[in-house]
Design a protein around this motif. Structure first.
Motif, PDB file in Angstrom:
ATOM      1  N   THR A   1       0.810  -1.217   0.000  1.00 48.75           N
ATOM      2  CA  THR A   1       0.000   0.000   0.000  1.00 48.75           C
ATOM      3  C   THR A   1       0.839   1.261   0.000  1.00 48.75           C
ATOM      4  OG1 THR A   1      -0.126  -0.129   2.416  1.00 48.75           O
ATOM      5  CG2 THR A   1      -1.930  -1.130   1.176  1.00 48.75           C
ATOM      6  N   SER A   2       2.166   1.133  -0.143  1.00 54.84           N
ATOM      7  CA  SER A   2       3.064   2.278  -0.188  1.00 54.84           C
ATOM      8  C   SER A   2       4.052   2.078  -1.325  1.00 54.84           C
ATOM      9  CB  SER A   2       3.820   2.410   1.141  1.00 54.84           C
ATOM     10  OG  SER A   2       4.829   3.400   1.058  1.00 54.84           O
TER      11      SER A   2
ATOM     12  N   LYS B   1       1.759   0.490   8.819  1.00 57.05           N
ATOM     13  CA  LYS B   1       0.852   1.265   7.968  1.00 57.05           C
ATOM     14  C   LYS B   1       1.661   2.359   7.269  1.00 57.05           C
ATOM     15  CE  LYS B   1      -2.725  -0.975   9.570  1.00 57.05           C
ATOM     16  NZ  LYS B   1      -3.395  -1.999   8.716  1.00 57.05           N
TER      17      LYS B   1
ATOM     18  N   LYS C   1       0.727   8.703   5.061  1.00 58.96           N
ATOM     19  CA  LYS C   1       0.112   9.321   3.880  1.00 58.96           C
ATOM     20  C   LYS C   1       0.874  10.578   3.494  1.00 58.96           C
ATOM     21  CE  LYS C   1      -3.232   6.307   3.792  1.00 58.96           C
ATOM     22  NZ  LYS C   1      -3.275   5.267   2.735  1.00 58.96           N
TER      23      LYS C   1
END
Length: 553
Positions: A34-35, A550, A553
């Motif tokens: 996700t990155s 995580k 952002k």
């Protein structure tokens, strides 16, 4: 650093490594991430060889920790918080019988190996049988009995109670039967194309950097980092620079004055977490060789080792001071200290140490201690070059030995050479670590349990000093065989008495687990507020941490 460092880029390569491990982006980001940021990981373990055998502590996979991004355990066990319940992982369920002689494991459904083959209960059974059939792979010392499979359930019987080993059994990583059953010798195979169930798969291996890509079919879902990049630095100093500048985002190395040297370089993103347990650093003494085959020398040296200085000078206060004569870290281990040793603390006593020696027949020629044959007493202390804290501790211990007339030299070989020498018994004294368990049993067992005894020249998993006392062997067995807390307390009291009186090893300082990490690109790391896992990048919790990260952002 020690597991912390388990082992093995040459100094010249370290400069190249610094450049290669800078944050970057992947031009072909796997769908499972996700990155776009690569997660860079460093250890101060010097030159590596292309060996990804997860069973071998000397392999690059274990030295740098990427073994546990590829191979996963039956359950995730947080050994820094031993009271926490294990989290089911490759075993979706596990049950012990009342006397801890049988473990039932249910294989998780829907898991695939990275080559597309299904993961089954047979893989679990095979992985355990492999350890049973190869003593060199049974580093945990588990007393395996029959291992059987019925559907998705593996039943493992043990020939003795595994109460003290219950967490060890659940931490075992699993390998694919269809791969490893074709390997001629699992104790030496380089396993250069590893196949695992874990969140990452090996992409490239070079002396400068090892890269792993996110496993697109990983059963645990999407991952934050598309790629992991591992580098082995020449020592603590070079890795410290990489961590402070962000070239390495996750690592574990000793950093003197870490608040100023590391945290303040980027106080928003640079973090360190050192959760404590019941593990310690100890001076492993080769009890088969002079001078440490004589208990008087072991006792005398124990009386002059300066623990406060070891904690404050060598470890910058990060590693707590050992105070109890039992070597048990306090206050974490207060409840385990036997009544006869409550309140009895270590202190430097040169006069008492010299009396122990002269009473045993040693003599002094001026300031020099001579043995019973009239020859000066000497020994060599050894730990790998670049392990600054350990090397400083050795200098302090050498100074302590000099205070009682003994000349101690400090030798700092490469990490690989040191490990080979320790495991084969080719040394006199070396600073080493112990694991941390639910009780001090693990600590003591790592240091001097005769169950781990091997002759000089044969590879030892623990008890590197080759201590082989029948009374100690009986006490360790009694502890593991005990069916209640009272029985275990009695056996542990005997183990403590042997440690205090016979000095099979010397406790130096308490040692927390630890890691330095950056939150610039990823959050979700273990913290004091959420200490869900051991934060070190070289332990079995690696896959757990990688799945909890995580992207920022």
């Amino acid at each position: 650093m020690k597991n912390k460092r388990l082992l093995g880029v040459a100094a010249g390569a370290a400069v190249i490594a610094l450049a290669l491990t800078g944050c970057g982006t992947s031009s072909n980001t796997p769908a499972a991430s996700t990155s776009s940021h690569v997660l860079t990981i460093g250890m101060p373990n010097q030159q590596q060889t292309n060996n990804s055998n997860p069973f071998l502590n000397t392999s690059s996979a274990r030295s740098l920790g990427y073994a546990f991004a590829i191979y996963e355990p039956l359950a995730q066990v947080n050994d820094t918080r031993p009271a926490n319940k294990p989290v089911p992982w490759l075993a979706s369920a596990f049950t012990w019988n009342t006397d801890f002689t049988q473990l039932d494991l249910t294989a998780r459904k829907g898991v695939k190996w990275s080559d597309g083959q299904p993961f089954t209960a047979d893989d679990i059974a095979y992985s355990l049988q492999l350890r049973k059939d190869n003593a060199a792979l049974n580093a945990e010392g588990l007393a395996y009995g029959d291992i059987t499979v019925a559907g998705d359930v593996v039943t493992v019987k043990f020939t003795s109670s595994q109460f003290v080993n219950q967490l060890k059994a659940l931490q075992l990583f699993i390998v694919p039967k269809h791969i490893w059953s074709t390997i001629k010798d699992p104790t030496t195979d380089l396993n250069q194309k590893p196949v695992g169930t874990g969140p990452y798969v090996l992409k490239t291996w070079t002396n400068q950097a090892i890269t792993l890509d996110a496993n697109k079919t990983y059963w645990g879902g999407k991952l934050a980092a598309p790629q992991l990049r591992y580098t082995s630095y020449s020592g603590n100093d070079t890795l410290t620079t990489a961590l402070a500048t962000g070239a390495a985002q996750w690592g574990w190395t000793f950093i003197a004055d870490y608040e100023n040297v590391y945290i303040k370089k980027d106080p928003t993103n640079n973090h360190a977490f050192f959760p404590a347990g019941l593990g310690i650093d100890h001076l492993s003494l080769n009890t088969t060789k002079a001078p440490f085959n004589d208990v008087a020398v072991r006792q005398a040296l124990n009386l002059v080792v300066d623990r406060p200085k070891a904690s404050k000078v060598a470890e910058s206060g990060i590693f707590p001071e050992i105070t109890s004569v039992t070597g048990i870290p306090t206050p974490a281990g207060d409840s385990f200290i036997a009544p006869e040793y409550k309140g009895k603390n270590v202190s430097v006593d040169v006069v008492a140490a010299k009396k122990v020696l002269t009473d045993a027949g040693y003599t002094y020629n001026g300031e020099t201690l001579n043995d019973k044959n009239g020859k000066p007493v000497t020994f060599t202390l050894t730990d790998p070059t670049g392990w600054n804290d350990y090397d400083t501790s050795l200098q302090l211990i050498a100074a302590a030995a000099k205070s009682i007339g003994i000349t101690a030299k400090v030798f700092t070989p490469t990490a690989d050479a040191w490990t080979a020498n320790i495991q084969s018994g080719d040394f006199q004294a070396a600073l080493h670590w112990t694991n941390a368990g639910v009780t001090p049993f693990e600590m003591y067992s790592n240091m001097f349990d005769p169950a781990f005894y091997t002759p000089i020249g044969k590879t030892a998993a623990w008890n590197f000093g080759r201590y082989n006392n029948p009374e100690a062997a009986a006490a360790f067995k009694a502890y593991t065989a005990a069916t209640d807390d009272a029985g275990r307390a009695t056996a542990l009291a005997t183990i403590q008495k042997i440690f205090v009186e016979d000095v099979p090893a010397i406790a130096v300082d308490a040692r927390p687990a630890g890691a330095e990490y950056s939150t610039k690109y990823f959050t979700g790391w273990p913290t004091e507020q959420d200490a869900y896992a051991n934060p070190q990048p070289t332990v079995a919790n690696v896959a757990w941490i990688l799945t909890k990260l995580k992207p920022v952002k």
